[in-house]
Each structure stands twice: as C-alpha cells, then as structure tokens.
Design a protein around this motif. Structure first.
Motif, PDB file in Angstrom:
ATOM      1  N   ASP A  64     -20.633 -16.374  -2.759  1.00  0.00           N
ATOM      2  CA  ASP A  64     -20.991 -17.566  -3.527  1.00  0.00           C
ATOM      3  C   ASP A  64     -20.983 -17.225  -5.016  1.00  0.00           C
ATOM      4  OD1 ASP A  64     -21.776 -20.153  -4.041  1.00  0.00           O
ATOM      5  OD2 ASP A  64     -23.911 -19.770  -3.687  1.00  0.00           O
ATOM      6  N   LEU A  65     -20.465 -18.119  -5.831  1.00  0.00           N
ATOM      7  CA  LEU A  65     -20.321 -17.878  -7.270  1.00  0.00           C
ATOM      8  C   LEU A  65     -19.606 -16.542  -7.491  1.00  0.00           C
ATOM      9  CD1 LEU A  65     -23.853 -18.976  -8.574  1.00  0.00           C
ATOM     10  CD2 LEU A  65     -21.736 -20.292  -8.644  1.00  0.00           C
ATOM     11  N   PHE A  66     -18.397 -16.437  -7.013  1.00  0.00           N
ATOM     12  CA  PHE A  66     -17.628 -15.197  -7.036  1.00  0.00           C
ATOM     13  C   PHE A  66     -17.646 -14.573  -8.430  1.00  0.00           C
ATOM     14  CE2 PHE A  66     -13.767 -12.633  -7.157  1.00  0.00           C
ATOM     15  CZ  PHE A  66     -13.867 -11.941  -5.963  1.00  0.00           C
ATOM     16  N   HIS A  67     -18.072 -13.311  -8.496  1.00  0.00           N
ATOM     17  CA  HIS A  67     -18.256 -12.655  -9.783  1.00  0.00           C
ATOM     18  C   HIS A  67     -17.688 -11.245  -9.738  1.00  0.00           C
ATOM     19  CE1 HIS A  67     -21.609 -10.554  -7.838  1.00  0.00           C
ATOM     20  NE2 HIS A  67     -22.078 -11.726  -7.469  1.00  0.00           N
ATOM     21  N   SER A  68     -17.886 -10.505 -10.824  1.00  0.00           N
ATOM     22  CA  SER A  68     -17.288  -9.179 -10.950  1.00  0.00           C
ATOM     23  C   SER A  68     -17.849  -8.185  -9.937  1.00  0.00           C
ATOM     24  CB  SER A  68     -17.499  -8.628 -12.367  1.00  0.00           C
ATOM     25  OG  SER A  68     -18.884  -8.506 -12.650  1.00  0.00           O
ATOM     26  N   GLY A  69     -19.097  -8.371  -9.525  1.00  0.00           N
ATOM     27  CA  GLY A  69     -19.661  -7.487  -8.516  1.00  0.00           C
ATOM     28  C   GLY A  69     -18.930  -7.611  -7.186  1.00  0.00           C
ATOM     29  N   HIS A  70     -18.579  -8.854  -6.819  1.00  0.00           N
ATOM     30  CA  HIS A  70     -17.785  -9.067  -5.609  1.00  0.00           C
ATOM     31  C   HIS A  70     -16.415  -8.397  -5.741  1.00  0.00           C
ATOM     32  CE1 HIS A  70     -20.325 -12.920  -5.025  1.00  0.00           C
ATOM     33  NE2 HIS A  70     -20.818 -11.944  -4.270  1.00  0.00           N
ATOM     34  N   ALA A  71     -15.779  -8.603  -6.888  1.00  0.00           N
ATOM     35  CA  ALA A  71     -14.440  -8.062  -7.093  1.00  0.00           C
ATOM     36  C   ALA A  71     -14.429  -6.545  -7.049  1.00  0.00           C
ATOM     37  CB  ALA A  71     -13.873  -8.563  -8.426  1.00  0.00           C
ATOM     38  N   ARG A  72     -15.451  -5.919  -7.640  1.00  0.00           N
ATOM     39  CA  ARG A  72     -15.504  -4.455  -7.632  1.00  0.00           C
ATOM     40  C   ARG A  72     -15.716  -3.916  -6.221  1.00  0.00           C
ATOM     41  NH1 ARG A  72     -16.257  -1.633 -12.313  1.00  0.00           N
ATOM     42  NH2 ARG A  72     -17.494  -0.056 -11.198  1.00  0.00           N
ATOM     43  N   ALA A  73     -16.521  -4.609  -5.414  1.00  0.00           N
ATOM     44  CA  ALA A  73     -16.725  -4.174  -4.027  1.00  0.00           C
ATOM     45  C   ALA A  73     -15.424  -4.260  -3.236  1.00  0.00           C
ATOM     46  CB  ALA A  73     -17.809  -5.030  -3.368  1.00  0.00           C
ATOM     47  N   LEU A  74     -14.655  -5.321  -3.454  1.00  0.00           N
ATOM     48  CA  LEU A  74     -13.376  -5.464  -2.758  1.00  0.00           C
ATOM     49  C   LEU A  74     -12.356  -4.437  -3.265  1.00  0.00           C
ATOM     50  CD1 LEU A  74     -13.143  -9.359  -2.626  1.00  0.00           C
ATOM     51  CD2 LEU A  74     -13.844  -7.794  -0.805  1.00  0.00           C
ATOM     52  N   MET A  75     -12.415  -4.120  -4.530  1.00  0.00           N
ATOM     53  CA  MET A  75     -11.527  -3.089  -5.065  1.00  0.00           C
ATOM     54  C   MET A  75     -11.811  -1.741  -4.409  1.00  0.00           C
ATOM     55  SD  MET A  75     -11.287  -1.649  -8.983  1.00  0.00           S
ATOM     56  CE  MET A  75     -12.915  -0.893  -8.801  1.00  0.00           C
ATOM     57  N   GLN A  76     -13.088  -1.430  -4.238  1.00  0.00           N
ATOM     58  CA  GLN A  76     -13.439  -0.167  -3.570  1.00  0.00           C
ATOM     59  C   GLN A  76     -12.966  -0.167  -2.117  1.00  0.00           C
ATOM     60  OE1 GLN A  76     -17.575   1.228  -4.366  1.00  0.00           O
ATOM     61  NE2 GLN A  76     -17.670  -0.524  -5.741  1.00  0.00           N
ATOM     62  N   ALA A  77     -13.112  -1.300  -1.442  1.00  0.00           N
ATOM     63  CA  ALA A  77     -12.673  -1.375  -0.040  1.00  0.00           C
ATOM     64  C   ALA A  77     -11.158  -1.232   0.068  1.00  0.00           C
ATOM     65  CB  ALA A  77     -13.126  -2.701   0.574  1.00  0.00           C
ATOM     66  N   LYS A  78     -10.453  -1.778  -0.884  1.00  0.00           N
ATOM     67  CA  LYS A  78      -8.991  -1.702  -0.863  1.00  0.00           C
ATOM     68  C   LYS A  78      -8.500  -0.285  -1.134  1.00  0.00           C
ATOM     69  CE  LYS A  78      -4.694  -3.140  -1.057  1.00  0.00           C
ATOM     70  NZ  LYS A  78      -3.962  -3.538   0.169  1.00  0.00           N
ATOM     71  N   THR A  79      -9.214   0.457  -1.945  1.00  0.00           N
ATOM     72  CA  THR A  79      -8.752   1.786  -2.357  1.00  0.00           C
ATOM     73  C   THR A  79      -9.457   2.912  -1.611  1.00  0.00           C
ATOM     74  OG1 THR A  79     -10.368   1.763  -4.183  1.00  0.00           O
ATOM     75  CG2 THR A  79      -8.142   0.966  -4.668  1.00  0.00           C
ATOM     76  N   LEU A  80     -10.085   2.613  -0.479  1.00  0.00           N
ATOM     77  CA  LEU A  80     -10.733   3.668   0.298  1.00  0.00           C
ATOM     78  C   LEU A  80      -9.732   4.675   0.843  1.00  0.00           C
ATOM     79  CD1 LEU A  80     -13.410   1.624   2.282  1.00  0.00           C
ATOM     80  CD2 LEU A  80     -13.858   3.410   0.579  1.00  0.00           C
ATOM     81  N   PHE A  81      -8.544   4.181   1.225  1.00  0.00           N
ATOM     82  CA  PHE A  81      -7.544   5.026   1.856  1.00  0.00           C
ATOM     83  C   PHE A  81      -6.213   4.863   1.125  1.00  0.00           C
ATOM     84  CE2 PHE A  81     -10.496   3.449   5.147  1.00  0.00           C
ATOM     85  CZ  PHE A  81     -11.171   4.634   5.402  1.00  0.00           C
ATOM     86  N   PRO A  82      -5.326   5.845   1.247  1.00  0.00           N
ATOM     87  CA  PRO A  82      -4.039   5.771   0.533  1.00  0.00           C
ATOM     88  C   PRO A  82      -3.213   4.544   0.904  1.00  0.00           C
ATOM     89  CG  PRO A  82      -4.424   7.988   1.364  1.00  0.00           C
ATOM     90  CD  PRO A  82      -5.487   7.131   1.952  1.00  0.00           C
ATOM     91  N   ASN A  83      -3.269   4.136   2.166  1.00  0.00           N
ATOM     92  CA  ASN A  83      -2.485   2.995   2.634  1.00  0.00           C
ATOM     93  C   ASN A  83      -3.408   2.098   3.440  1.00  0.00           C
ATOM     94  OD1 ASN A  83      -0.405   1.273   3.299  1.00  0.00           O
ATOM     95  ND2 ASN A  83       0.374   2.555   4.966  1.00  0.00           N
ATOM     96  N   SER A  84      -3.816   0.970   2.837  1.00  0.00           N
ATOM     97  CA  SER A  84      -4.801   0.110   3.499  1.00  0.00           C
ATOM     98  C   SER A  84      -4.400  -1.352   3.376  1.00  0.00           C
ATOM     99  CB  SER A  84      -6.193   0.324   2.902  1.00  0.00           C
ATOM    100  OG  SER A  84      -6.180  -0.023   1.521  1.00  0.00           O
ATOM    101  N   TYR A  85      -4.897  -2.137   4.341  1.00  0.00           N
ATOM    102  CA  TYR A  85      -4.687  -3.584   4.388  1.00  0.00           C
ATOM    103  C   TYR A  85      -6.067  -4.213   4.477  1.00  0.00           C
ATOM    104  CZ  TYR A  85      -2.685  -8.072   5.884  1.00  0.00           C
ATOM    105  OH  TYR A  85      -2.299  -9.395   5.984  1.00  0.00           O
ATOM    106  N   LEU A  86      -6.442  -4.984   3.430  1.00  0.00           N
ATOM    107  CA  LEU A  86      -7.807  -5.488   3.321  1.00  0.00           C
ATOM    108  C   LEU A  86      -7.909  -6.909   3.863  1.00  0.00           C
ATOM    109  CD1 LEU A  86     -10.711  -5.077   2.374  1.00  0.00           C
ATOM    110  CD2 LEU A  86     -10.004  -5.919   0.109  1.00  0.00           C
ATOM    111  N   LEU A  87      -8.751  -7.066   4.890  1.00  0.00           N
ATOM    112  CA  LEU A  87      -9.100  -8.374   5.430  1.00  0.00           C
ATOM    113  C   LEU A  87     -10.507  -8.722   4.970  1.00  0.00           C
ATOM    114  CD1 LEU A  87      -7.681  -6.547   7.960  1.00  0.00           C
ATOM    115  CD2 LEU A  87      -7.528  -8.858   8.886  1.00  0.00           C
ATOM    116  N   VAL A  88     -10.705  -9.938   4.503  1.00  0.00           N
ATOM    117  CA  VAL A  88     -12.011 -10.362   4.001  1.00  0.00           C
ATOM    118  C   VAL A  88     -12.475 -11.553   4.812  1.00  0.00           C
ATOM    119  CG1 VAL A  88     -13.322 -11.174   2.021  1.00  0.00           C
ATOM    120  CG2 VAL A  88     -11.465  -9.543   1.694  1.00  0.00           C
ATOM    121  N   GLY A  89     -13.648 -11.408   5.432  1.00  0.00           N
ATOM    122  CA  GLY A  89     -14.238 -12.493   6.192  1.00  0.00           C
ATOM    123  C   GLY A  89     -15.261 -13.249   5.373  1.00  0.00           C
TER     124      GLY A  89
END
Length: 347
Positions: A64-89
């Motif tokens: 809710d009220l998408f902000h930079s904290g949300h974006a940074r968390a998704l960035m970390q999830a995307k870059t956890l592994f060298p080759n990843s596919y991020l699904l967001v529920g």
C-alpha cells in the motif's frame, strides 16, 4: 503475452521485456510451467545452478502506498542469486481488510504499482495470506524472500515459520525511516494542512469529509497564509533593496574616502607648514611691508655743485628773524624795502 515452454525446462522462450513494458499477471500469462521442479538449496542457487532455468524467487506483501522501502526489498529479492525470476504476490482488499486493516490504495492500484517496478518479472493477484504447499508447487517457487522479523498474523506467531523450517526462506533487509504506516502517520498528523491544500486545489468539503465549520476555518486560514506569504515576499524584496543600498553606500563611502584623502593631501600641500601658500603669503606680505614703509632719506644730503654756466641759486632772506621780531611798523616797512632793494641789485 505469449510464450512456449520446453517439456523438460521451466525457462520461457522469450526475452525479458519488463524494462520496457509492465510485468505480466500470472493468471493472464500463457507461461505455465509443466516440467518437474527439482528442489534447490541456497548454496546451489548462489552458485548459479541450475544453468537451464532461473531460480524462481517469491515475495509477497500488501504494498500500500508503494514507496522506496518496497522497491529496495524487491531489488534485494531480485539480486539474491545470479540468475533469478522474481514473482510478487499481492493480497486482495478483502483479505487485507480482514487481517490487517483498511488500505489507502485499492487492490487494482496496488497491482498496477507492482507491475511498473523494474525488478518485478511477474505479479500474482489475490495472493494467499499464508503460503501453502499447493501454492508453492503451482508457481514452482524455489525460495521466499522477506525480512527476517517474525510476522505475527492470522493466529500465528510467524506466518513464514514453516517456510523457514523447509529451508526455503531467504531474508532481506528493511529500509529504516520509511514505511506505509509512517506515511499514514504523517498524513494524520498534518491532516489540517492537507485538507486546506486540497480545498484550495478545488476539492469539495464533501469529498474531503470536512464539516461546514471546518471548511470555513480552513478557507480563512488559507487567506491568512496568503497574506503572510505576501508580507514575506515584501520583506524579502525590502531586504534585497536594503542590501543593494548598502552595497552602493559602501561604494560611495569608499569613493568619498578616496576623494577626501586626495583633498586633504592637496590642502596640506597648499596650506601646510611648508606649503606653497605660506611661501606665497610671505613673499606678498614682505612686498606689502616694503610698499607701506619705504626706507627714510638721509639727514644731510650732499650739496649740489654749481654749474659754471648758470648763476648760483639766489638766497632768500626775506623771512623775518624769529628771534628779533620788528618792534614797530616802521621797522617792518624798512625791512621789506631793504629786501626789495636786494632783489633789484641781484637782477
């Protein structure tokens, strides 16, 4: 968005277009992974295996009220592994209102906000509050990414406890100083300011759920603020004017000091102890003194030598003798007659 899948692979045969287009919704995508999904360890995923497919990472939330904290968390999830596919529920409004409370943005707005985040590859609408094995198997999820703080909800101390026990949980770091609750707190704290601003922008009191009295109060406060702003602008312009005057006066004072020093120097050259005016005055005063008091002539002047061509000057002895005045008129007449005789003889 169309794609085909290999029977022995979970890798879609299309290039990622989420940097130039919104991420697809999982229920509208024709990408259905039918191949067997082997279980991976975190160590294997960090090494970049398997090489034939990306590691499927899942992250969920309300967003809710998408902000930079949300974006940074998704960035970390995307870059956890060298080759990843991020699904967001993203949870629906009904589920969110039931377990967490009312949201500012509705579910459609929250879905669209996630689709336009550069780190998101796929959005799952109406995501479950607690992840079930059936949901994980359906979407072929390898790991779940979320911050490591226990999330107590739906009668559980931590809804991710079973995910952690299965070795599928990968922690991310929260961004301090920013959250949806913090933003809402700011709005509630400064409610009057935002209500006045929106009234000024054309929103009605009914749309803002503002009473008649408060509406008049806010409009009056807006007028007062306008007057304050005008006064502030006048003060700023006055300060600028004063600053310009001070700069000019400083320049004038410098010029005046330079001219005054020059004037004093010239004055001293003329009227100082050794000035030109003193010398000139002394010369003129000496001339005036000479003119007013000339030198006296000598007491005895030398007798002129008689010229041989001319007769000597006659000597006049007609004046009476002061010591012996005539005693009678007869004697006076006799002296006058004798003087006349002497003149005749001299002629």
């Amino acid at each position: 968005m169309k794609c085909t899948m290999d029977k022995d692979s979970c890798t879609p045969k299309f290039s990622r277009k989420t940097l130039t287009a919104p991420a697809p919704f999982a229920d509208e995508s024709s990408c259905q992974c039918q191949a067997p999904h082997e279980k991976l360890t975190i160590a294997q995923a960090r090494l970049g295996t398997p090489v034939d497919r990306p590691v499927r990472v899942y992250a969920d939330g309300i967003f809710d009220l998408f902000h930079s904290g949300h974006a940074r968390a998704l960035m970390q999830a995307k870059t956890l592994f060298p080759n990843s596919y991020l699904l967001v529920g993203v949870c629906s409004d009904d589920l969110t209102h039931k377990f967490k409370g009312f949201t500012v943005m509705n579910e459609a707005e929250r879905y669209e906000a996630l689709r336009h985040c550069r780190y998101v590859d796929e959005v799952i609408r109406d995501a479950p509050w607690t992840l079930t094995p059936e949901f994980l198997e359906k979407h072929k999820i390898d790991f779940v990414a979320h911050d490591d703080i226990p999330y107590s909800s739906a009668g559980s101390d931590d809804v991710y406890k079973h995910i952690k026990e299965a070795g599928m949980f990968v922690p991310t770091q929260r961004t301090e100083g920013i959250s949806t609750s913090d933003i809402i707190t700011r709005i509630v704290r400064d409610y009057d300011v935002y209500a006045r601003r929106n009234l000024q922008r054309g929103y009605t009191a009914k749309e803002l759920n503002v009473s008649f009295i408060n509406e008049k109060k806010y409009r009056f406060q807006n007028q007062v603020d306008k007057m304050k702003e005008k006064v502030k602008n006048v003060e700023e312009r006055s300060k600028e004017f004063v600053n310009r005057v001070e700069e000019k006066s400083h320049d004038l004072i410098q010029k005046w000091e330079e001219k005054s020093r020059e004037f004093i120097g010239n004055f001293l050259e003329l009227f100082g102890p050794d000035g030109a005016w003193k010398q000139m005055f002394q010369e003129r005063s000496s001339r005036m003194l000479q003119a007013l008091s000339p030198k006296q002539s000598p007491v005895s002047s030398p007798t002129r030598s008689r010229s041989p061509s001319r007769s000597p000057s006659p000597t006049f002895s007609w004046l009476p003798n002061k010591t012996s005045p005539p005693s009678s008129p007869k004697a006076a007449s006799a002296s006058i007659s004798s003087m006349s005789e002497g003149d005749e003889d001299e002629k």
